[in-house]
Design an enzyme around this catalytic site. Structure first.
Site, short mmCIF file in Angstrom:
data_model
loop_
_atom_site.label_atom_id
_atom_site.label_comp_id
_atom_site.label_asym_id
_atom_site.label_seq_id
_atom_site.Cartn_x
_atom_site.Cartn_y
_atom_site.Cartn_z
N LYS A 1 68.59 11.08 55.05
CA LYS A 1 68.14 10.77 56.41
C LYS A 1 68.68 9.38 56.69
O LYS A 1 68.27 8.42 56.04
CB LYS A 1 66.62 10.80 56.48
CG LYS A 1 66.01 10.30 57.79
CD LYS A 1 64.49 10.49 57.78
CE LYS A 1 63.83 9.96 59.05
NZ LYS A 1 62.38 10.17 59.06
N ASN B 1 62.33 10.03 53.85
CA ASN B 1 62.09 8.59 54.01
C ASN B 1 62.10 8.05 52.58
O ASN B 1 61.07 8.01 51.91
CB ASN B 1 60.75 8.33 54.72
CG ASN B 1 60.83 8.74 56.19
OD1 ASN B 1 61.89 8.68 56.81
ND2 ASN B 1 59.72 9.16 56.75
N GLU C 1 64.59 6.83 62.54
CA GLU C 1 63.23 6.34 62.33
C GLU C 1 63.19 5.22 61.29
O GLU C 1 62.38 5.23 60.36
CB GLU C 1 62.30 7.50 61.92
CG GLU C 1 62.24 8.59 62.99
CD GLU C 1 61.24 9.70 62.72
OE1 GLU C 1 61.01 10.03 61.55
OE2 GLU C 1 60.71 10.25 63.70
N TRP D 1 58.29 7.79 71.98
CA TRP D 1 57.14 7.97 71.09
C TRP D 1 55.86 8.12 71.89
O TRP D 1 54.77 8.25 71.34
CB TRP D 1 57.01 6.78 70.11
CG TRP D 1 58.08 6.78 69.04
CD1 TRP D 1 58.96 7.79 68.79
CD2 TRP D 1 58.36 5.75 68.09
NE1 TRP D 1 59.79 7.44 67.74
CE2 TRP D 1 59.45 6.20 67.28
CE3 TRP D 1 57.81 4.49 67.83
CZ2 TRP D 1 59.98 5.43 66.25
CZ3 TRP D 1 58.35 3.73 66.79
CH2 TRP D 1 59.42 4.21 66.01
N GLU E 1 52.76 20.34 60.36
CA GLU E 1 52.49 19.04 60.99
C GLU E 1 52.00 19.18 62.42
O GLU E 1 51.06 18.48 62.83
CB GLU E 1 53.78 18.21 60.94
CG GLU E 1 53.67 16.88 61.66
CD GLU E 1 54.96 16.06 61.59
OE1 GLU E 1 55.93 16.51 60.94
OE2 GLU E 1 54.99 14.96 62.18
N ARG F 1 53.21 14.25 55.74
CA ARG F 1 52.89 15.52 56.41
C ARG F 1 52.42 16.58 55.41
O ARG F 1 52.65 17.77 55.59
CB ARG F 1 54.08 16.05 57.22
CG ARG F 1 54.72 15.02 58.12
CD ARG F 1 53.72 14.31 58.99
NE ARG F 1 54.33 13.23 59.76
CZ ARG F 1 53.63 12.38 60.49
NH1 ARG F 1 52.31 12.44 60.54
NH2 ARG F 1 54.23 11.43 61.17
N ASP G 1 61.41 18.07 67.44
CA ASP G 1 60.82 17.80 66.12
C ASP G 1 59.75 18.83 65.74
O ASP G 1 58.57 18.50 65.77
CB ASP G 1 60.19 16.39 66.14
CG ASP G 1 59.77 15.96 64.74
OD1 ASP G 1 60.12 16.64 63.78
OD2 ASP G 1 59.08 14.91 64.64
N LYS H 1 67.43 20.47 62.37
CA LYS H 1 66.11 21.06 62.61
C LYS H 1 66.24 22.21 63.61
O LYS H 1 67.12 22.18 64.47
CB LYS H 1 65.14 20.02 63.16
CG LYS H 1 64.69 19.00 62.12
CD LYS H 1 63.58 18.10 62.65
CE LYS H 1 63.19 17.07 61.60
NZ LYS H 1 62.08 16.19 62.01
C1 GCV Z 1 59.86 12.46 57.10
C2 GCV Z 1 58.87 13.65 62.11
C3 GCV Z 1 57.71 13.43 61.18
C4 GCV Z 1 58.06 12.40 60.13
C5 GCV Z 1 59.31 12.87 59.40
C6 GCV Z 1 60.43 13.01 60.40
C7 GCV Z 1 61.69 13.53 59.77
O1 GCV Z 1 59.09 12.54 62.90
O2 GCV Z 1 56.60 13.06 61.92
O3 GCV Z 1 56.97 12.28 59.26
O4 GCV Z 1 59.68 11.94 58.40
O5 GCV Z 1 60.04 13.95 61.38
O6 GCV Z 1 61.90 14.72 59.84
O7 GCV Z 1 62.44 12.74 59.22
#
Ligand code: GCV
Length: 721
Positions: free
Chosen positions: A309, A232, A313, A564, A414, A190, A386, A381
């Protein structure tokens, strides 16, 4: 002779070209809000020159040396040179800087406010020192002094009076952190501003001077932490040769008050430790993390800790072993606790099985309230889905009174036009911070949850997902710099208004000329709302292109997970549109405290900005303007486009008032923004029209293309994936 003249012309041309290049170079955005250009208002310049005869800093330390360098650079730039560094006795107009421990003169003063500020706080007083009129910037730590220096410079940069100062400031939140979603191969998830700033391959031997400017920019805002790596995560960064690289950055950032943190990949004990499990209750796993953590602190004694994290995901986590988030977080927390480290454990989770993604973080985390160890913060968040252009506040705020909760904002855009669109995010940040959770009655704002004042938390933090990269202007567009700036200023003091922050930023980044400041500020203030209008008005959300999230794609219906897809979120049918999250639907409203719940439950009391977030509404439902829902959607999509057109007009009217390069860059980006706003409007309305069955009223522009055309657009190389 002829030849010589030719040579002279060529020389002149080269000189001119050099001058032009250096001019362009000087104003390519690299200097951010720390430009320190000479004050052009002669009266103001004289006033400041009269007020400051020189600078006196009595002691030395790595941080005070930075303060000395910055104040000298700043004042000499702003006042056009000749600001001497003084020593010995104070003179009329001296600027005296330091701590009572390091400066006898400051110790003698018994300055008001020094006993009220915390370690990062500072005071600035107009006073007299040993009989001479002086200005004093003082703090209890060198770090506080540095923050005071940046604040004093900001006062001059924004042309505030400095003759009668009595300022006492402390940040409201202890850890003010940037999260870099930077990968070790230097791509940035992003990221829309080039590659990662961290040159892993050259570290630790080569230290790019840019690291220092990064640290200066952050220190000028009070940002005091940086998570270098993507959530990630890649376990490689925990290997010794990478830790040496991390140490090099930590050493550079330390005197600026910036601690380094890393993301911890939960399966690291298996991936780089050779263990067969990463079960947080397994003694070998615990021992592995303990020794890894000790290895880090040997290199970096003030290492901040880990951001994690987990089970989100596709990331590994304690859930892989039937352990809870608390068990996973606590295992890491125990490992860093002897070194005063912390764990920031993200609440961004959504398993594939629940009925409403909005509810999942709450469902997973609220039962764990009170189970996290003291050095764990749960990082939440701002909204429950998101980082959408608009979301209601995340119901977790206010629902975990026995857990330290921290805020996660996304500075990188993003979902708000990525690299090019002008969207000033302070209004979004403020909307979330000022939201009232009613957790302990009226006035229990999200800001009070995260600054610890509601529950008496002592460990407090805030994070912003960074928008920085290798682009000369750092953030991909000049106006994206304002979002980094606004995040930092709000992390320091969430009571600042979005407008006050914009005012500072425009003055520092461009000019104090009110004919520029006022229209640009006005343009910025409405810009995020415009993005909401042309992308996701009235509470619509998650309508963007697949994976890259670039452009409109409300039609996405076929993906491996329902949540999704985009149809999952808007639920448009012939009858209406919107996600019913009331008690008749998924009852996500039930996660809010009663007064908020009652408001969101009732279609007539739900603020219209959240209408389709909480309600499935018929197309002919009448909204407050008197229009039907369909007409209101059309109106708002068009209003967003018109706002961008107005921004273009405003910007055009400012030509010549600032340097050419930054003017042209923004001019071109606004043109892109207009095209893309039209694209969002037309693609979205063409699509929703297939459900509403209604025409676009005559007064509006019609889409230039068919729905099939918009649906056929593909962007395999969109940045930031
Ligand atoms: C780092 C969203 C974004 C992902 C991000 C995720 C997160 O899904 O699209 O790129 O991953 O948030 O915050 O972990």
């Amino acid at each position: 002779m002829k030849k010589r003249r030719h040579g002279a012309c060529l020389g002149l041309a080269i000189l001119l070209a050099m001058l032009m290049t250096s001019q362009a170079w000087a104003e390519d955005g690299y200097d951010l809000w720390l430009r320190y250009q000479p004050i052009t208002d002669t009266e103001a310049l004289e006033t400041y020159r009269d007020a400051i005869s020189g600078v006196l800093i009595e002691s030395e330390s790595p941080t005070l040396d930075i303060a000395r360098e910055e104040i000298s650079r700043g004042l000499n730039g702003l006042l056009g040179g000749n600001v001497p560094m003084l020593s010995g006795a104070p003179e009329d107009g001296a600027l005296i800087i330091g701590t009572p421990q390091g400066s006898e003169m400051i110790a003698e003063l018994d300055l008001e406010g020094l006993d009220q500020i915390n370690d990062d706080g500072f005071v600035i007083h107009s006073t007299s020192v040993r009989g001479e009129p002086a200005t004093v910037i003082a703090a209890n730590t060198d770090q506080g002094v540095l923050y005071g220096v940046y604040h004093f410079l900001r006062l001059i940069q924004t042309q505030q009076p400095i003759d009668d100062l009595a300022l006492v400031q402390s940040p409201r939140i202890e850890r003010r952190v940037l999260n870099h979603w930077d990968n070790l191969d230097r791509t940035v998830e992003r990221g829309y501003a080039g590659f990662s700033l961290w040159e892993w391959h050259k570290l630790p031997d080569y230290l790019n001077p840019r690291y220092i400017d990064y640290a200066r920019a952050n220190a000028s805002l009070g940002i005091n932490g940086t998570v270098l790596t993507n959530v990630n995560a890649d376990a490689t960064v925990l290997m010794p040769r990478y830790l040496d690289k991390v140490k090099a950055l930590a050493d550079l950032f330390r005197p600026y008050g910036i601690r380094v943190y890393l993301t911890a990949r939960f399966s690291a004990p298996m991936e780089i430790g050779g263990l067969e499990t990463a079960d947080p209750l397994d003694p070998d796993v615990r021992a592995w993390w303990q020794s890894k953590v000790d290895e880090i602190y040997e290199r970096i004694p003030d290492f901040g800790g880990f951001l994690v994290k987990a089970n989100s995901e596709g990331q590994p986590g304690p859930g892989d072993y039937d352990r809870s988030h608390a068990e996973g977080a606590n295992m890491l927390a125990d490992a860093v606790a002897p070194h005063d480290g912390i764990i920031m454990w993200r609440a961004f989770v959504y398993s594939p099985v629940a009925d409403d993604r909005h509810k999942q973080a709450y469902d997973e985390f609220v039962p764990l309230d009170g189970d996290f160890h003291d050095n764990v913060l749960v990082q939440v968040k701002n909204g429950p889905i998101d980082f959408q252009p608009r979301e209601p506040f995340n119901p977790l705020f206010g629902a975990m009174p026995s857990t330290s909760l921290m805020m996660e904002f996304q500075i990188t855009k993003e979902y708000l036009g990525q690299g090019t669109h002008l969207a000033y995010l302070a209004p979004l940040f403020k909307e979330a911070l000022d939201a009232d959770t009613y957790a302990q009655g009226e006035g229990s704002t999200v800001a009070k949850v995260i600054d610890g004042s509601l529950s008496g938390d002592t460990l407090t933090a805030i994070a912003g997902v960074a928008n920085t990269g290798t682009d000369r202007n750092w953030t991909g567009s000049h106006f994206n710099q304002a979002n980094w700036y606004a995040y930092g200023r709000l992390a320091w003091n969430h009571d600042l208004s979005a407008e006050a922050i914009a005012d500072e930023w425009v003055r520092m980044t461009y000019t104090n000329d009110p004919d520029f400041v006022e229209p640009v500020k006005a343009m910025m203030m409405g810009s995020r709302e415009a993005v909401v209008d042309y992308m996701t008005p009235l509470g619509l959300h998650h309508l963007m292109g697949e994976s890259h999230h670039y452009g409109p794609a409300p039609w996405i219906a076929d993906r491996e997970r329902e949540d999704w897809t985009n149809v999952y979120y808007h639920r448009a049918t012939r009858d209406g549109v919107g996600f019913d999250r009331t008690s008749e639907g998924t009852n996500a409203v039930g996660q809010y405290a009663p007064p908020v719940q009652e408001m969101f439950e009732d279609v007539d009391r739900t603020p219209e900005k959240y209408l389709l977030w909480f309600h499935h509404v018929p197309w002919d439902h009448e909204v407050s303007s008197g229009r039907t829902l369909w007409d209101e959607l059309v109106y708002r999509y068009n209003r967003g486009v018109e706002y961008v057109r107005d921004m273009r007009d405003t910007w055009a009217s400012l030509e010549g008032m600032i340097d050419e390069q930054r003017y042209r860059d923004t001019e071109a980006y606004l043109e892109i923004q207009e095209k893309e706003a039209i694209w969002w409007r037309d693609a979205s309305l063409s699509y929703f029209q297939t459900f509403s069955g209604q025409e676009i009223p005559e007064e509006y522009e019609l889409p230039a293309h068919t729905l099939e055309y918009y649906q056929s657009l593909k962007f395999p190389f969109a940045p930031g994936i």
